[in-house]
Write a protein that holds these residues in place. Structure first.
Motif, PDB file in Angstrom:
ATOM      1  N   THR A 124      -1.379   5.645   7.602  1.00 33.85           N
ATOM      2  CA  THR A 124      -0.460   6.789   7.610  1.00 33.85           C
ATOM      3  C   THR A 124      -0.748   7.709   6.422  1.00 33.85           C
ATOM      4  O   THR A 124      -0.536   8.915   6.502  1.00 33.85           O
ATOM      5  CB  THR A 124       1.016   6.339   7.572  1.00 33.85           C
ATOM      6  N   GLY A 125      -1.248   7.128   5.345  1.00 29.42           N
ATOM      7  CA  GLY A 125      -1.610   7.945   4.179  1.00 29.42           C
ATOM      8  C   GLY A 125      -2.654   8.984   4.559  1.00 29.42           C
ATOM      9  O   GLY A 125      -2.571  10.152   4.154  1.00 29.42           O
ATOM     10  N   ILE A 126      -3.623   8.546   5.347  1.00 35.06           N
ATOM     11  CA  ILE A 126      -4.628   9.511   5.826  1.00 35.06           C
ATOM     12  C   ILE A 126      -3.958  10.493   6.780  1.00 35.06           C
ATOM     13  O   ILE A 126      -4.159  11.704   6.696  1.00 35.06           O
ATOM     14  CB  ILE A 126      -5.789   8.785   6.546  1.00 35.06           C
ATOM     15  N   GLY A 127      -3.125   9.951   7.669  1.00 34.13           N
ATOM     16  CA  GLY A 127      -2.499  10.765   8.720  1.00 34.13           C
ATOM     17  C   GLY A 127      -1.580  11.852   8.196  1.00 34.13           C
ATOM     18  O   GLY A 127      -1.430  12.897   8.830  1.00 34.13           O
ATOM     19  N   VAL A 128      -0.945  11.623   7.065  1.00 32.52           N
ATOM     20  CA  VAL A 128      -0.020  12.640   6.542  1.00 32.52           C
ATOM     21  C   VAL A 128      -0.657  13.463   5.426  1.00 32.52           C
ATOM     22  O   VAL A 128      -0.016  14.343   4.856  1.00 32.52           O
ATOM     23  CB  VAL A 128       1.314  12.037   6.023  1.00 32.52           C
ATOM     24  N   GLY A 129      -1.894  13.148   5.087  1.00 30.08           N
ATOM     25  CA  GLY A 129      -2.559  13.878   3.999  1.00 30.08           C
ATOM     26  C   GLY A 129      -1.946  13.544   2.649  1.00 30.08           C
ATOM     27  O   GLY A 129      -1.714  14.441   1.828  1.00 30.08           O
ATOM     28  N   ALA A 130      -1.691  12.251   2.416  1.00 22.57           N
ATOM     29  CA  ALA A 130      -1.060  11.848   1.144  1.00 22.57           C
ATOM     30  C   ALA A 130      -1.986  12.118  -0.032  1.00 22.57           C
ATOM     31  O   ALA A 130      -3.208  12.122   0.112  1.00 22.57           O
ATOM     32  CB  ALA A 130      -0.712  10.363   1.197  1.00 22.57           C
ATOM     33  N   GLU A 131      -1.377  12.303  -1.196  1.00 19.62           N
ATOM     34  CA  GLU A 131      -2.147  12.536  -2.421  1.00 19.62           C
ATOM     35  C   GLU A 131      -2.613  11.211  -3.010  1.00 19.62           C
ATOM     36  O   GLU A 131      -3.614  11.153  -3.712  1.00 19.62           O
ATOM     37  CB  GLU A 131      -1.307  13.307  -3.449  1.00 19.62           C
ATOM     38  N   ALA A 132      -1.879  10.132  -2.746  1.00 18.98           N
ATOM     39  CA  ALA A 132      -2.281   8.810  -3.246  1.00 18.98           C
ATOM     40  C   ALA A 132      -1.654   7.729  -2.368  1.00 18.98           C
ATOM     41  O   ALA A 132      -0.621   7.952  -1.726  1.00 18.98           O
ATOM     42  CB  ALA A 132      -1.830   8.627  -4.692  1.00 18.98           C
ATOM     43  N   ILE A 133      -2.318   6.560  -2.355  1.00 17.33           N
ATOM     44  CA  ILE A 133      -1.811   5.423  -1.576  1.00 17.33           C
ATOM     45  C   ILE A 133      -1.826   4.204  -2.486  1.00 17.33           C
ATOM     46  O   ILE A 133      -2.778   4.001  -3.236  1.00 17.33           O
ATOM     47  CB  ILE A 133      -2.734   5.116  -0.376  1.00 17.33           C
ATOM     48  N   MET A 134      -0.784   3.389  -2.402  1.00 20.03           N
ATOM     49  CA  MET A 134      -0.759   2.161  -3.196  1.00 20.03           C
ATOM     50  C   MET A 134      -0.502   0.979  -2.275  1.00 20.03           C
ATOM     51  O   MET A 134       0.505   0.939  -1.569  1.00 20.03           O
ATOM     52  CB  MET A 134       0.316   2.272  -4.264  1.00 20.03           C
ATOM     53  N   VAL A 135      -1.437   0.025  -2.277  1.00 23.97           N
ATOM     54  CA  VAL A 135      -1.344  -1.103  -1.344  1.00 23.97           C
ATOM     55  C   VAL A 135      -1.489  -2.435  -2.087  1.00 23.97           C
ATOM     56  O   VAL A 135      -2.145  -2.490  -3.127  1.00 23.97           O
ATOM     57  CB  VAL A 135      -2.413  -1.001  -0.226  1.00 23.97           C
ATOM     58  N   PRO A 136      -0.892  -3.502  -1.532  1.00 28.10           N
ATOM     59  CA  PRO A 136      -0.933  -4.786  -2.242  1.00 28.10           C
ATOM     60  C   PRO A 136      -2.319  -5.414  -2.333  1.00 28.10           C
ATOM     61  O   PRO A 136      -2.555  -6.230  -3.210  1.00 28.10           O
ATOM     62  CB  PRO A 136      -0.005  -5.694  -1.424  1.00 28.10           C
ATOM     63  N   GLU A 137      -3.228  -5.056  -1.445  1.00 27.74           N
ATOM     64  CA  GLU A 137      -4.531  -5.734  -1.412  1.00 27.74           C
ATOM     65  C   GLU A 137      -5.435  -5.337  -2.580  1.00 27.74           C
ATOM     66  O   GLU A 137      -6.377  -6.045  -2.896  1.00 27.74           O
ATOM     67  CB  GLU A 137      -5.290  -5.414  -0.117  1.00 27.74           C
ATOM     68  N   THR A 138      -5.198  -4.163  -3.152  1.00 30.35           N
ATOM     69  CA  THR A 138      -6.048  -3.744  -4.259  1.00 30.35           C
ATOM     70  C   THR A 138      -5.190  -3.708  -5.526  1.00 30.35           C
ATOM     71  O   THR A 138      -3.981  -3.488  -5.455  1.00 30.35           O
ATOM     72  CB  THR A 138      -6.593  -2.325  -4.022  1.00 30.35           C
ATOM     73  N   ARG A 139      -5.819  -3.903  -6.680  1.00 28.19           N
ATOM     74  CA  ARG A 139      -5.053  -3.834  -7.929  1.00 28.19           C
ATOM     75  C   ARG A 139      -4.704  -2.378  -8.190  1.00 28.19           C
ATOM     76  O   ARG A 139      -5.576  -1.575  -8.496  1.00 28.19           O
ATOM     77  CB  ARG A 139      -5.928  -4.298  -9.108  1.00 28.19           C
ATOM     78  N   SER A 140      -3.459  -2.046  -8.022  1.00 26.24           N
ATOM     79  CA  SER A 140      -3.127  -0.654  -8.349  1.00 26.24           C
ATOM     80  C   SER A 140      -2.176  -0.682  -9.527  1.00 26.24           C
ATOM     81  O   SER A 140      -1.141  -1.324  -9.473  1.00 26.24           O
ATOM     82  CB  SER A 140      -2.493   0.070  -7.155  1.00 26.24           C
ATOM     83  N   ASP A 141      -2.591  -0.052 -10.631  1.00 24.03           N
ATOM     84  CA  ASP A 141      -1.638  -0.003 -11.734  1.00 24.03           C
ATOM     85  C   ASP A 141      -1.151   1.430 -11.866  1.00 24.03           C
ATOM     86  O   ASP A 141      -1.742   2.376 -11.332  1.00 24.03           O
ATOM     87  CB  ASP A 141      -2.243  -0.556 -13.032  1.00 24.03           C
ATOM     88  N   ILE A 142      -0.071   1.554 -12.550  1.00 24.64           N
ATOM     89  CA  ILE A 142       0.611   2.833 -12.623  1.00 24.64           C
ATOM     90  C   ILE A 142      -0.257   3.895 -13.329  1.00 24.64           C
ATOM     91  O   ILE A 142      -0.220   5.067 -12.972  1.00 24.64           O
ATOM     92  CB  ILE A 142       2.011   2.644 -13.263  1.00 24.64           C
ATOM     93  N   GLU A 159       1.926  -4.152  -6.260  1.00 23.55           N
ATOM     94  CA  GLU A 159       2.294  -4.872  -7.510  1.00 23.55           C
ATOM     95  C   GLU A 159       3.163  -4.097  -8.500  1.00 23.55           C
ATOM     96  O   GLU A 159       4.076  -4.690  -9.088  1.00 23.55           O
ATOM     97  CB  GLU A 159       1.084  -5.377  -8.319  1.00 23.55           C
ATOM     98  N   PRO A 160       2.928  -2.806  -8.781  1.00 26.70           N
ATOM     99  CA  PRO A 160       3.783  -2.191  -9.813  1.00 26.70           C
ATOM    100  C   PRO A 160       5.257  -2.139  -9.423  1.00 26.70           C
ATOM    101  O   PRO A 160       6.093  -1.678 -10.201  1.00 26.70           O
ATOM    102  CB  PRO A 160       3.221  -0.771  -9.952  1.00 26.70           C
ATOM    103  N   GLY A 161       5.600  -2.602  -8.233  1.00 25.60           N
ATOM    104  CA  GLY A 161       7.012  -2.599  -7.818  1.00 25.60           C
ATOM    105  C   GLY A 161       7.197  -1.638  -6.672  1.00 25.60           C
ATOM    106  O   GLY A 161       6.255  -0.941  -6.279  1.00 25.60           O
ATOM    107  N   GLY A 162       8.367  -1.589  -6.111  1.00 29.01           N
ATOM    108  CA  GLY A 162       8.621  -0.716  -4.962  1.00 29.01           C
ATOM    109  C   GLY A 162       8.647   0.752  -5.366  1.00 29.01           C
ATOM    110  O   GLY A 162       8.363   1.106  -6.517  1.00 29.01           O
ATOM    111  N   ALA A 163       8.982   1.595  -4.420  1.00 30.18           N
ATOM    112  CA  ALA A 163       8.956   3.044  -4.628  1.00 30.18           C
ATOM    113  C   ALA A 163       9.874   3.493  -5.774  1.00 30.18           C
ATOM    114  O   ALA A 163       9.546   4.409  -6.520  1.00 30.18           O
ATOM    115  CB  ALA A 163       9.351   3.737  -3.341  1.00 30.18           C
ATOM    116  N   PHE A 164      11.026   2.820  -5.936  1.00 32.63           N
ATOM    117  CA  PHE A 164      11.954   3.258  -6.992  1.00 32.63           C
ATOM    118  C   PHE A 164      11.364   3.019  -8.386  1.00 32.63           C
ATOM    119  O   PHE A 164      11.500   3.845  -9.277  1.00 32.63           O
ATOM    120  CB  PHE A 164      13.320   2.565  -6.842  1.00 32.63           C
ATOM    121  N   GLU A 165      10.694   1.855  -8.537  1.00 35.01           N
ATOM    122  CA  GLU A 165      10.016   1.540  -9.810  1.00 35.01           C
ATOM    123  C   GLU A 165       8.994   2.633 -10.130  1.00 35.01           C
ATOM    124  O   GLU A 165       8.928   3.160 -11.242  1.00 35.01           O
ATOM    125  CB  GLU A 165       9.228   0.234  -9.658  1.00 35.01           C
ATOM    126  N   ILE A 166       8.197   2.955  -9.122  1.00 36.12           N
ATOM    127  CA  ILE A 166       7.129   3.939  -9.318  1.00 36.12           C
ATOM    128  C   ILE A 166       7.739   5.318  -9.608  1.00 36.12           C
ATOM    129  O   ILE A 166       7.289   6.039 -10.493  1.00 36.12           O
ATOM    130  CB  ILE A 166       6.196   3.964  -8.089  1.00 36.12           C
TER     131      ILE A 166
END
Ligand code: F6P
Length: 326
Positions: free
Chosen positions: A185-203, A229-236
């Motif tokens: 959906t990130g591709i589908g909506v033209g998102a600026e960034a995507i954060m997923v559990p499978e890759t290490r994403s830090d803030i 990992e950095p937490g849900g949307a509210f954390e971010i």
């Protein structure tokens, strides 16, 4: 090989749009081959309690277009014990059920594997039903296409208001352990960034991405899978607000709307094809396997191998988002 006489069919774990279309396909295919079919309500719990109802052609009329599951669903703590599985086996025997079709995901297939090993006289095959698209042995799971279409419809609306107000939105989608919904959906909506559990994403990596972007962009969307990992949307959202007090940031958690709704045509067709294949597989002597579709062909994967694949993220998807969200 003794021919199958009566199939028991059940949905288990989280529901997904297209389960009803799969139920219809299994019931009608069984009837087509003169095999009796019964619905087991509320998954493994219903199996233990003998909540079993006869099904015929008419009982699955007018359900192909409906989300949810007419057989109801849930998880069962009791079925995780040997005693619970014995109770379930006794109920199946009492109802003359000699084969099972399990509709569900990871947890459902774990249960099916154990049950099949303990009671090999009852053949069991599974159909991949989860919005998370996180199972090996099928390119797509039943419900995924509907869920991602629900997401893009919602996020397109969010984009409009984000654009009007020059806002940054963090949108949280489902996927406790899987980023497949967020990625596509990130591709589908033209998102600026995507954060997923499978890759290490830090803030900090997210901050870098946001800084790299065009300065005159008036709206920004960050898609986050709930299990990141950095937490849900509210954390971010909190972290972004702290770092960039000038961004007008909002958070939107899409939640369970992703699990409901009319299945898309793709999900209805997938469910119908796999439902037919499940009954034919049982007739041909298959057991202990999930029926999936790989490169448009029916494939069988042992339950032990079909469980979640946590680290298989398509790197191309991430690259595409980064390249196109300039
Ligand atoms: O398994 C599908 C899923 O949508 C997960 O992504 C999510 O974490 C989970 O279901 C939530 O399910 P529930 O609220 O029913 O426990």
């Amino acid at each position: 090989m003794t021919p199958i006489k009566k199939i028991g069919l059940f949905t288990s774990g989280s529901d997904s749009p297209g389960m009803n279309a799969a139920i219809r396909a299994v019931v009608r295919t069984a009837i087509y081959y003169d095999i009796e079919v019964a619905g087991i309500r509320r998954g493994y719990e219903g199996m233990i309690n003998g909540d079993i109802v006869p099904m015929d052609t008419k009982s699955v009329s007018n359900i192909i277009q409906r989300g949810g599951t007419m057989l109801k669903t849930g998880s069962s703590e009791q079925f995780k014990t040997t005693e619970g599985r014995k109770l379930a086996y006794d109920q199946l025997k009492k109802n003359n059920i000699d084969a099972l079709v399990a509709l569900g995901g990871n947890g459902t297939f774990k249960g099916a594997k154990e049950f099949g090993e303990e009671y090999p006289d009852i053949a069991i095959v599974g159909l991949p039903c989860t919005i998370d698209n996180d199972l090996r042995g099928t390119d797509f799971t039943i419900g995924y296409d509907t869920a991602i279409n629900t997401v893009i419809e919602a996020v397109d609306k969010i984009r409009e208001t984000a654009e009007s107000h020059d806002r940054l939105f963090i949108v949280e989608v489902m996927g406790r352990d899987s980023g497949m919904i967020a990625l596509r959906t990130g591709i589908g909506v033209g998102a600026e960034a995507i954060m997923v559990p499978e890759t290490r994403s830090d803030i900090n990596a997210l901050f870098e991405r946001l800084e790299k972007g065009r300065k005159d962009k008036t709206s920004k969307i960050v898609m986050v899978a709930e299990g990141d990992e950095p937490g849900g949307a509210f954390e971010i959202g909190r972290a972004i607000q702290e770092k960039y007090p000038n961004y007008d940031t909002r958070v939107s958690v899409l939640g369970h709307i992703q699990r409901g709704g009319k299945p898309t045509c793709m999900d209805r067709v997938l469910a119908s094809r796999l439902g037919v294949a499940a009954v034919e597989a049982l007739k041909d002597g298959h057991t202990g396997e999930m029926v999936g579709l790989i490169h448009n062909s029916i494939m069988f994967t042992p339950f032990g191998q079909s469980v979640k694949h946590l680290h298989d993220v398509n790197a191309e998807f991430i690259r595409i988002v980064e390249m196109l969200s300039l």
